[in-house]
Design a protein around this motif. Structure first.
Motif, PDB file in Angstrom:
ATOM      1  N   UNK A 123       0.848  -1.191   0.000  1.00 45.68           N
ATOM      2  CA  UNK A 123       0.000   0.000   0.000  1.00 45.68           C
ATOM      3  C   UNK A 123       0.883   1.239   0.000  1.00 45.68           C
ATOM      4  N   UNK A 124       0.496   2.218  -0.795  1.00 45.03           N
ATOM      5  CA  UNK A 124       1.253   3.465  -0.919  1.00 45.03           C
ATOM      6  C   UNK A 124       0.400   4.633  -0.464  1.00 45.03           C
ATOM      7  N   UNK A 125       1.050   5.794  -0.360  1.00 45.43           N
ATOM      8  CA  UNK A 125       0.304   7.040  -0.248  1.00 45.43           C
ATOM      9  C   UNK A 125       0.333   7.669  -1.622  1.00 45.43           C
ATOM     10  N   UNK A 126      -0.845   7.811  -2.238  1.00 46.79           N
ATOM     11  CA  UNK A 126      -0.933   8.392  -3.569  1.00 46.79           C
ATOM     12  C   UNK A 126      -0.840   9.909  -3.465  1.00 46.79           C
ATOM     13  N   UNK A 127       0.174  10.481  -4.106  1.00 50.39           N
ATOM     14  CA  UNK A 127       0.346  11.935  -4.068  1.00 50.39           C
ATOM     15  C   UNK A 127      -0.715  12.641  -4.910  1.00 50.39           C
ATOM     16  N   UNK A 128      -1.188  11.977  -5.958  1.00 53.16           N
ATOM     17  CA  UNK A 128      -2.212  12.617  -6.807  1.00 53.16           C
ATOM     18  C   UNK A 128      -3.594  12.525  -6.159  1.00 53.16           C
TER      19      UNK A 128
END
Length: 198
Positions: free
Chosen positions: A46-51
């Motif tokens: 899981x990532x943190x989506x910057x967009x």
């Protein structure tokens, strides 16, 4: 694992995703502390989506998840190496990696050597090529050469001349790669059998 989420002031660290089996680099994303915790809890990267400005589990829409194998932090504590098993293509464009490369095992120089052997198999008319001449002679001759090199390797293993032993070992491996190509296989096929046994 001590991670410096404050280094750049945005509470994000780069997360390089590598296929745990092939070692190919699949993609780059960013994680904050919450994304890291969710990855560790769910075993899905899981990532943190910057967009989107929210947590984003890779595959949440496509089903092409990245199943976590392990995590490592670099020497500066500000970049993660995420080793994962991909379920399907990694890139949103449908490719194995975000660089458009195939996610296949790569064995360094041995893979390059396999490519050369394959090209000699395709161009058997090359009169100067030893490998092409073996392909012209057929499978029996190639198999015979592997047998000869195996016997020579065993003989040298019983002596103390390490240089001769290593040279015979190289000859054996080289001719074995030719035999694999003659049978329509490559090292990755043999490795797959070994992995299944493991």
């Amino acid at each position: 694992m001590k991670i410096d989420f404050q280094k750049d002031g945005n509470e994000l660290v780069p997360a390089i995703v590598q296929d745990a089996r092939t070692k190919a680099v699949l993609m780059l994303g960013y994680m904050n502390q919450e994304a890291l915790q969710k990855t560790q809890q769910t075993k899905k990267v899981t990532f943190f989506s910057r967009s989107k400005q929210r947590l984003w589990t890779k595959g949440e829409e496509s089903g092409h998840f990245l199943e976590l194998v392990d995590l490592k932090v670099d020497c500066d504590n500000d970049t993660l190496l995420v080793r994962a098993n991909p379920v399907g293509p990694t890139c949103h464009e449908g490719t194995d990696t975000c660089w458009g490369e195939m996610n296949e095992p790569f064995f360094g120089f041995l893979s390059q050597l396999e490519e050369i052997i394959a090209s000699r198999k395709e161009n058997q008319d090359d009169e100067k090529s030893y490998v092409a001449s073996l392909f012209r002679k057929g499978i029996n001759k190639i198999a015979q050469k592997v047998g000869e090199e195996a016997v020579e390797t065993v003989i040298e293993a019983k002596d103390n001349d390490e240089e001769l032993f290593l040279n015979e070992s190289a000859d054996l491996l080289f001719h074995y790669l030719i035999l694999l190509q003659a049978k329509g296989y490559s090292l990755k096929d043999v490795v797959k059998v070994l992995e299944n046994r493991h």
